[in-house]
Enzyme design. Structure first.
Site, mmCIF file in Angstrom:
data_model
loop_
_atom_site.group_PDB
_atom_site.id
_atom_site.type_symbol
_atom_site.label_atom_id
_atom_site.label_comp_id
_atom_site.label_asym_id
_atom_site.label_seq_id
_atom_site.Cartn_x
_atom_site.Cartn_y
_atom_site.Cartn_z
ATOM 1 N N HIS A 146 0.871 -1.175 0.000
ATOM 2 C CA HIS A 146 0.000 0.000 0.000
ATOM 3 C C HIS A 146 0.912 1.231 0.000
ATOM 4 O O HIS A 146 2.025 1.175 0.522
ATOM 5 C CB HIS A 146 -0.832 -0.064 1.289
ATOM 6 C CG HIS A 146 -1.927 0.948 1.401
ATOM 7 N ND1 HIS A 146 -1.689 2.265 1.723
ATOM 8 C CD2 HIS A 146 -3.268 0.828 1.264
ATOM 9 C CE1 HIS A 146 -2.853 2.903 1.777
ATOM 10 N NE2 HIS A 146 -3.824 2.060 1.496
ATOM 11 N N ASP A 202 2.994 -4.693 8.003
ATOM 12 C CA ASP A 202 1.788 -3.884 7.851
ATOM 13 C C ASP A 202 0.590 -4.832 7.994
ATOM 14 O O ASP A 202 0.279 -5.600 7.091
ATOM 15 C CB ASP A 202 1.822 -3.201 6.475
ATOM 16 C CG ASP A 202 0.478 -2.580 6.086
ATOM 17 O OD1 ASP A 202 -0.503 -2.689 6.866
ATOM 18 O OD2 ASP A 202 0.411 -1.980 5.001
ATOM 19 N N GLN A 233 -4.750 -5.085 6.905
ATOM 20 C CA GLN A 233 -5.772 -6.016 6.408
ATOM 21 C C GLN A 233 -5.812 -7.296 7.227
ATOM 22 O O GLN A 233 -6.874 -7.778 7.600
ATOM 23 C CB GLN A 233 -5.487 -6.395 4.951
ATOM 24 C CG GLN A 233 -5.739 -5.285 3.963
ATOM 25 C CD GLN A 233 -7.142 -4.741 4.050
ATOM 26 O OE1 GLN A 233 -8.106 -5.470 4.265
ATOM 27 N NE2 GLN A 233 -7.274 -3.440 3.920
ATOM 28 N N LYS A 246 -10.512 -1.057 10.881
ATOM 29 C CA LYS A 246 -10.694 -2.232 10.015
ATOM 30 C C LYS A 246 -11.018 -3.472 10.846
ATOM 31 O O LYS A 246 -11.331 -4.524 10.308
ATOM 32 C CB LYS A 246 -9.437 -2.471 9.180
ATOM 33 C CG LYS A 246 -9.181 -1.358 8.163
ATOM 34 C CD LYS A 246 -8.108 -1.758 7.185
ATOM 35 C CE LYS A 246 -7.407 -0.596 6.524
ATOM 36 N NZ LYS A 246 -8.170 0.043 5.455
ATOM 37 N N CYS A 306 -4.822 2.326 -3.656
ATOM 38 C CA CYS A 306 -3.577 2.889 -3.114
ATOM 39 C C CYS A 306 -2.399 1.949 -3.347
ATOM 40 O O CYS A 306 -1.493 1.861 -2.518
ATOM 41 C CB CYS A 306 -3.705 3.239 -1.637
ATOM 42 S SG CYS A 306 -4.998 4.429 -1.304
#
Lengths: 153, 414
Positions: B131, B208, B211, B234, B372
């Site tokens: 991202h 990261d 998600q 999220k 993104c």
């Protein structure tokens, strides 16, 4: 066969020449369900002749749209009218752009600047159905066309 | 797994979705089918209540005032931190830093750790499916320090080229920052192996988890990563709150990156000493209600056996893959066996932005565009995709509604 030139594309376009805003208004008011309306908008987009690949460049690119949109123009020196071509890779955007084109194509720069496009959108009941991002994209196209017209005023 | 609350509730998606008020509404005259969970998830009533309760009864600034409300606010706020600690199985609450979200967490590491530890010629490895939030912070720190960025290539099937990764690793590698699960493709990366190889090379690792954390149970000690970044919104919590997990030995040697408020120990005009972890990295009044709301989201999730949730999400993804095979001209992006419940696709002749508009008219919320991940889209040679991303409250009926709508749209384009 030689590549079609920009002039060929202008010659092929009938939107805003034989197809007028009134035609579009009449058709849209007749269609009441969203599916038919969008099919019609997609269809309008298909009527656009497109653009030569060589014109799909930064100079003609409209920022602020979710998809890619380009506008090119030429001024007819004899009549003082401004002719426009627009293209996009997304069909609904292209159809909406076609409506903007019909509103402005073949008008003099003065007429373009005097046209109340918001009233046209209002009458077509268009903007209300568009997401804010999509509405902004449409307004970016309008801003570009108005600034083109201003160059000749 | 050390959840704050022992799982005790049978997972039933139909029952669960009743507890998310925003899911129970009509959009454009159709029942909402919310398939944009990778952008943000909906919030259960329990989260909304927790935030409301804080504002109604406990609203006060934390860690400061000598009064009861502040004491209650501080207690709830710090309890939320403990819930995150146990959710991630971090070794200590000192390793849980509140941020605004994943993006801020990554920027914190880039600017604090990166800027103070990287020098010209050092290498940062990221991947081709990152991202922008895990690309641009490293570009900035690379400009500031002279470090170089190396990119692990993405293979045709949407997985990382691990051989290429091994080749990229060297004594120059100082940091490896990779996404756990791709927001654009759904691919779950073999982060444990990536971390192991990075540590062998002597590099620090950042994952990261924006998600992945909504779909997988993450255990930072098991992964053995140095940093893990995630976003509350999220994971069924509020926006404006996220977490940087950091290994305490690293956090303690990192300089502060923003200054003022809680992060200060003592200030004079000559010198300032900083507070201890985790407050050293939390300048200014924090997002108190959001932290409490996020804590409530973790409590909510802790009711369930995660295996049940994962099995349900697998079922959704399998059904989506199955139905996608009936769509002529569809190309599903990323066909890794190991995927979170997310289907990113393009259909011949129909632009993603057209899909977005026409699905919305049928009450179906998806994301369209480049997600993104412009470098990844460039590699795939597409302007973007339509992305349907599922959460545990989605049902097989939602998946079927999506594919009925896709077929309808295809007919409009004939």
């Amino acid at each position: 066969m030689t590549e079609p030139t920009r002039a060929d594309f202008f010659a092929k376009n009938t939107l805003g020449i034989t197809t007028t805003l009134t035609d579009i208004q009449d058709t849209i008011s007749f269609l009441d369900d969203w599916e038919e309306r969008y099919s019609y908008i997609i269809d309008l987009g298909r009527q656009l002749p497109g653009l030569p690949e060589a014109d799909k460049v930064e100079e003609n690119y409209i920022h602020g749209c979710q998809s890619q949109v380009w506008i090119v123009h030429q001024l007819d020196p004899e009549t003082g009218r401004l002719f426009l071509l627009v293209d996009s890779d997304a069909m609904i955007v292209k159809g909406l752009a076609a409506i903007v084109l019909v509103a402005y194509n073949g008008k003099t720069p003065r007429e373009i600047l005097d046209l109340d496009i918001e009233a046209v959108f209002e009458e077509l009941d268009l903007i209300r159905h568009l997401s804010p991002t999509r509405g902004n994209g449409l307004r970016s196209m309008v801003r570009r066309i108005r600034s083109l017209a201003e160059q000749y005023c | 797994m050390t959840a704050a609350v022992q799982p005790q509730r049978v997972f039933d998606p139909y029952e669960v979705r009743q507890e998310f008020p925003a899911l129970n509404q009509e959009v454009n005259g159709k029942p909402l089918v919310y398939l944009d969970n990778a952008a943000t998830s909906q919030k259960p009533e329990a989260v909304l209540q927790a935030m409301m309760h804080y504002y109604r009864f406990d609203n006060a600034n934390v860690h400061r005032a000598a009064h009861t409300l502040s004491d209650r606010a501080t207690r709830s706020f710090e309890q939320a931190r403990l819930k995150v600690r146990s959710w991630l199985n971090a070794a200590s609450p000192n390793e849980i830093i509140w941020t605004r979200g994943t993006t801020e967490a990554i920027n914190l590491v880039a600017q604090s750790y990166g800027r103070s530890h990287l020098k010209a010629g050092d290498e940062i490895i990221i991947s081709g499916m990152e991202h922008h939030s895990n690309i641009v912070p490293w570009q900035l720190v690379a400009q500031q320090t002279g470090a170089l960025i190396k990119v692990i290539p993405v293979r045709e099937n949407g997985t990382l080229d691990m051989d290429a990764y091994r080749q990229l690793l060297s004594e120059r590698t100082k940091l490896v920052a990779v996404v756990h699960a791709s927001n654009a493709l759904g691919t779950i990366n073999p982060v444990k192996e990536i971390i192991r190889l990075a540590r062998q090379a002597g590099a620090v690792t950042l994952i990261d988890g924006a998600q992945a954390s909504a779909h997988l149970r993450v255990d930072v000690q098991d992964l053995d990563c140095d940093f893990y970044a995630l976003s509350g919104h999220k994971m069924f919590g509020p926006t404006g709150i996220g977490v940087l997990y950091g290994r305490e030995s690293l956090l303690s040697i990192m300089p502060p990156w923003q200054a003022g408020g809680e992060m200060i120990d003592r200030v004079s005009f000559d010198t300032t000493t900083f507070n201890d972890l985790p407050f050293k990295f939390e300048a200014g009044t924090p997002a108190i209600s959001q932290a409490i709301g996020f804590g409530a989201a973790l409590d909510y999730l802790s009711q369930f056996n995660w295996e049940d949730i994962m099995a349900h999400e697998h079922k959704l993804l399998d059904r989506a893959r199955e139905l996608s095979q009936e769509i002529p001209g569809i190309r599903v992006m990323g066909d890794s066996e190991n995927k979170v419940a997310l289907l990113s696709f393009v259909v011949e002749g129909i632009h993603p932005s057209d899909f977005g508009t026409l699905l919305d008219h049928q009450g179906i919320a998806v994301r369209t565009g480049h997600h993104c991940c412009m470098p990844l889209m460039d590699q795939l040679a597409i302007p973007g995709t339509t992305r349907a991303s599922f959460a545990f409250y989605n049902t097989l009926e939602d998946v079927e509604a999506l594919f009925r709508a896709i077929q309808k749209i295809q007919k409009m384009f004939v």
